[in-house]
Design a protein around this motif. Structure first.
Motif, PDB file in Angstrom:
ATOM      1  N   HIS A  83      16.831  12.899  -6.339  1.00 35.88           N
ATOM      2  CA  HIS A  83      17.371  11.886  -5.441  1.00 35.88           C
ATOM      3  C   HIS A  83      16.413  10.718  -5.300  1.00 35.88           C
ATOM      4  CE1 HIS A  83      17.736  10.112  -1.352  1.00 35.88           C
ATOM      5  NE2 HIS A  83      18.976   9.961  -1.770  1.00 35.88           N
ATOM      6  N   ARG A  87      17.386   6.931  -6.286  1.00 37.21           N
ATOM      7  CA  ARG A  87      17.496   5.991  -5.163  1.00 37.21           C
ATOM      8  C   ARG A  87      16.532   4.819  -5.374  1.00 37.21           C
ATOM      9  NH1 ARG A  87      19.024   6.319   1.032  1.00 37.21           N
ATOM     10  NH2 ARG A  87      17.668   4.709   1.825  1.00 37.21           N
ATOM     11  N   ALA A 225      31.083   2.455  -0.439  1.00 33.66           N
ATOM     12  CA  ALA A 225      30.093   2.651   0.635  1.00 33.66           C
ATOM     13  C   ALA A 225      29.780   1.337   1.319  1.00 33.66           C
ATOM     14  CB  ALA A 225      28.812   3.280   0.075  1.00 33.66           C
ATOM     15  N   THR A 229      32.976   1.030   4.965  1.00 35.68           N
ATOM     16  CA  THR A 229      32.251   1.329   6.190  1.00 35.68           C
ATOM     17  C   THR A 229      32.097   0.086   7.073  1.00 35.68           C
ATOM     18  OG1 THR A 229      30.315   0.848   4.877  1.00 35.68           O
ATOM     19  CG2 THR A 229      30.867   3.164   5.184  1.00 35.68           C
ATOM     20  N   ARG A 278      26.907  18.635   4.497  1.00 41.05           N
ATOM     21  CA  ARG A 278      25.786  19.320   3.861  1.00 41.05           C
ATOM     22  C   ARG A 278      26.228  20.734   3.518  1.00 41.05           C
ATOM     23  NH1 ARG A 278      24.341  14.750   3.917  1.00 41.05           N
ATOM     24  NH2 ARG A 278      22.391  13.870   4.727  1.00 41.05           N
ATOM     25  N   ALA A 328      24.204   6.537  13.404  1.00 40.85           N
ATOM     26  CA  ALA A 328      25.351   6.004  12.655  1.00 40.85           C
ATOM     27  C   ALA A 328      25.032   5.808  11.182  1.00 40.85           C
ATOM     28  CB  ALA A 328      25.819   4.684  13.265  1.00 40.85           C
ATOM     29  N   HIS A 334      18.598  10.568   2.971  1.00 39.30           N
ATOM     30  CA  HIS A 334      19.837   9.886   2.579  1.00 39.30           C
ATOM     31  C   HIS A 334      20.219   8.773   3.553  1.00 39.30           C
ATOM     32  CE1 HIS A 334      21.036  12.443  -0.808  1.00 39.30           C
ATOM     33  NE2 HIS A 334      20.421  13.400  -0.143  1.00 39.30           N
ATOM     34  N   CYS A 336      21.269   5.585   5.290  1.00 41.04           N
ATOM     35  CA  CYS A 336      22.083   4.573   4.609  1.00 41.04           C
ATOM     36  C   CYS A 336      21.225   3.542   3.869  1.00 41.04           C
ATOM     37  CB  CYS A 336      22.970   3.861   5.628  1.00 41.04           C
ATOM     38  SG  CYS A 336      23.977   2.576   4.880  1.00 41.04           S
TER      39      CYS A 336
HETATM   40  C1  HEM Z   1      28.162  -0.205   9.170  1.00 42.28           C
HETATM   41  C2  HEM Z   1      28.268   0.141   7.911  1.00 42.28           C
HETATM   42  C3  HEM Z   1      27.770   1.437   7.323  1.00 42.28           C
HETATM   43  C4  HEM Z   1      27.739   2.700   7.862  1.00 42.28           C
HETATM   44  C5  HEM Z   1      28.226   3.138   9.237  1.00 42.28           C
HETATM   45  C6  HEM Z   1      27.142   3.574   6.871  1.00 42.28           C
HETATM   46  C7  HEM Z   1      26.895   4.928   7.057  1.00 42.28           C
HETATM   47  C8  HEM Z   1      26.189   5.714   6.167  1.00 42.28           C
HETATM   48  C9  HEM Z   1      25.776   7.080   6.432  1.00 42.28           C
HETATM   49  C10 HEM Z   1      26.059   7.868   7.703  1.00 42.28           C
HETATM   50  C11 HEM Z   1      25.100   7.511   5.340  1.00 42.28           C
HETATM   51  C12 HEM Z   1      24.415   8.876   5.178  1.00 42.28           C
HETATM   52  C13 HEM Z   1      25.232   9.844   4.371  1.00 42.28           C
HETATM   53  C14 HEM Z   1      24.586  11.200   4.242  1.00 42.28           C
HETATM   54  O1  HEM Z   1      23.519  11.449   4.813  1.00 42.28           O
HETATM   55  O2  HEM Z   1      25.162  12.070   3.554  1.00 42.28           O
HETATM   56  C15 HEM Z   1      25.104   6.440   4.364  1.00 42.28           C
HETATM   57  C16 HEM Z   1      24.553   6.510   3.115  1.00 42.28           C
HETATM   58  C17 HEM Z   1      24.685   5.506   2.162  1.00 42.28           C
HETATM   59  N1  HEM Z   1      25.145   4.216   2.375  1.00 42.28           N
HETATM   60 FE1  HEM Z   1      25.902   3.496   4.087  1.00 42.28          FE
HETATM   61  N2  HEM Z   1      26.854   2.828   5.758  1.00 42.28           N
HETATM   62  C18 HEM Z   1      27.204   1.520   5.995  1.00 42.28           C
HETATM   63  C19 HEM Z   1      27.051   0.445   5.151  1.00 42.28           C
HETATM   64  C20 HEM Z   1      26.601   0.521   3.848  1.00 42.28           C
HETATM   65  C21 HEM Z   1      26.467  -0.595   2.954  1.00 42.28           C
HETATM   66  C22 HEM Z   1      26.756  -2.072   3.285  1.00 42.28           C
HETATM   67  C23 HEM Z   1      26.053  -0.105   1.774  1.00 42.28           C
HETATM   68  C24 HEM Z   1      25.772  -0.980   0.585  1.00 42.28           C
HETATM   69  C25 HEM Z   1      25.694  -0.693  -0.576  1.00 42.28           C
HETATM   70  C26 HEM Z   1      25.883   1.341   1.921  1.00 42.28           C
HETATM   71  C27 HEM Z   1      25.447   2.228   0.949  1.00 42.28           C
HETATM   72  C28 HEM Z   1      25.100   3.535   1.179  1.00 42.28           C
HETATM   73  C29 HEM Z   1      24.580   4.422   0.141  1.00 42.28           C
HETATM   74  C30 HEM Z   1      24.372   4.058  -1.314  1.00 42.28           C
HETATM   75  C31 HEM Z   1      24.311   5.650   0.756  1.00 42.28           C
HETATM   76  C32 HEM Z   1      23.764   6.904   0.098  1.00 42.28           C
HETATM   77  C33 HEM Z   1      22.256   6.937   0.257  1.00 42.28           C
HETATM   78  C34 HEM Z   1      21.633   8.175  -0.327  1.00 42.28           C
HETATM   79  O3  HEM Z   1      22.341   9.143  -0.631  1.00 42.28           O
HETATM   80  O4  HEM Z   1      20.402   8.161  -0.492  1.00 42.28           O
HETATM   81  N3  HEM Z   1      26.221   1.682   3.207  1.00 42.28           N
HETATM   82  N4  HEM Z   1      25.752   5.338   4.914  1.00 42.28           N
END
Ligand code: HEM
Length: 392
Positions: A83, A87, A225, A229, A278, A328, A334, A336
């Protein structure tokens, strides 16, 4: 008490918060069906946070199993070193210092154009006209996808996200997105064009470039993503303000001070993503409940963010709340990747709406909008009226 039925994650009329409040009180770690088998649903802030921090015990591999068929190989489903390495390939593009370029080149022009289209009309649906379009355009631009087909992308992104509940549509959207992206990826393989597709296509792991599976996995995760969101949270922020005209005026008068507060409080109160998944990597125990290796574990960040032992009057939206350290965006490895981008997009987007649409208020002739959904939450529509502006 039974876990909620997640089979329709954006179900109209759904309000899961009462059920989650009972869960926090009576069954903080509840045994029941999760993804069709025996699993555990975690309700309280402290337990959700500790599971998120302990990624060795609570593996993300389950996300590869549920979302992999639609997205491909994705970092959301990786653990440990693997990961970290993947990442790191994209994380530089999402650092706070990278945001300045995107603000100027992408975010401000996109929101400006969307507002130009509605400002002369004096009325709009802020979901259909602004929030559904804006984050998708931003993430598409950042990645390097042409904007001409962004509506189509939005539809694919939604269908991919909802793949586990409608596999046929999810798989069709996944194939269609890949077919669309193939010539773009091939072009970037030949020529680096300064966008994220170019970075991903040229990235090397142990001296080798990424294979197609990993490239499309990144792209099919980042598009939904980044768009799905943010668009829903933006609707939640706007609704929270529109039903509180006095607070709306306060925010309009001093956006720099109050917009970040409105964003953080909305992320706590009504985030678009309410649960993360998970799987137990070994036998373990959480809040006194035994969890066997291989069991799916649903971490309810939406419930954690309403935990009354952490947040006073936790069900209320309160812009003056002093403590807003919410979950949030998840926590731990992981957390966000797009959280800085999301916050900048939301701040610039809400700021521009309040500036460009004077007299903004809910359309008195339309029913008051509501936030609905279980796993993904937001309002379906936000009909508003305002003082029409001369075209710029
Ligand atoms: C308000 C908006 C957003 C919310 C509420 C949100 C929420 C989350 C949450 C809760 C996770 C964790 C998932 C986990 O632990 O399994 C996550 C991961 C992630 N988010 Fe967001 N997200 C938002 C916006 C964005 C944006 C704008 C992007 C842009 C690319 C993004 C890309 C990602 C990615 C790639 C992951 C995976 C990270 C990893 O696995 O290391 N998110 N998001």
């Amino acid at each position: 008490m039974e876990p909620l039925d997640y089979s329709d994650p954006v179900a109209a009329d759904a309000d899961p918060y009462a059920s989650w409040a009972r869960g926090r009180r009576d069954a903080p770690v509840m045994t029941g069906e999760v993804f069709g088998r025996k699993g555990y649903t975690v309700h309280r802030f402290a337990d959700v946070e500790s599971a998120l921090k302990d990624s060795e015990t609570f593996s993300s591999g389950i996300n590869q199993a549920t979302m992999g068929p639609y997205m491909g190989t994705l970092i959301l489903g990786m653990d440990g070193q693997e990961h970290t390495r993947y990442r790191n390939l994209v994380s530089h593009a999402f650092r706070p210092s990278a945001m300045e370029r995107w603000e100027r080149e992408l975010i401000e022009p996109v929101i400006g154009e969307l507002l130009d289209a509605i400002a002369p009309q004096g009325r709009a649906d802020l979901v259909a006209d602004i929030t559904r379009r804006y984050p998708m355009r931003v993430i598409a631009g950042l990645i390097g996808v042409p904007l001409a087909d962004q509506e189509q992308f939005m539809v694919w992104a939604e269908q991919i996200n909802l793949g586990p509940t409608d596999p046929e549509r999810g798989l069709a959207a996944s194939r269609a997105m890949r077919d669309y992206l193939t010539p773009i990826v091939e072009d970037r393989r030949r020529t680096h064009r300064g966008d994220l597709i170019s970075d991903i296509a040229h990235a090397e792991m142990d001296g080798e470039r990424l294979d197609d599976e990993h490239i499309y996995g990144f792209l099919r995760l980042l598009l939904p993503a980044g768009a799905e969101t943010t668009f829903r949270v933006m609707g939640n922020i706007l609704l929270a303000l529109l039903v509180r005209p006095a607070v709306l005026e306060r925010v309009r008068a001093d956006g720099e001070r109050w917009i970040p507060e409105a964003i953080e409080e909305t992320l706590r109160w009504e985030s678009s993503v309410t649960m993360v998944s998970r799987v137990a990597a070994c036998d373990t125990r959480l809040a006194g409940v035994d969890i066997e290796a291989g069991a799916p574990v649903s971490l309810l960040v939406g419930s954690a963010n309403h935990d009354e032992s952490v947040f006073d009057h936790s069900e209320d939206w309160d812009i003056d709340r002093p403590h807003k350290n919410h979950l949030a965006f998840g926590w731990g490895r992981h957390v966000c990747l797009g959280k800085h981008l999301a916050r900048r997009e939301l701040a610039l987007g809400v700021g521009a709406i309040l500036r460009r649409l004077p007299g903004l208020r809910l359309d008195p002739g339309a029913p008051t909008p509501r936030i609905t959904g279980i796993a993904f939450r937001g309002p379906e529509a936000l009909p508003v009226v305002f003082e029409p502006q001369s075209p710029v």
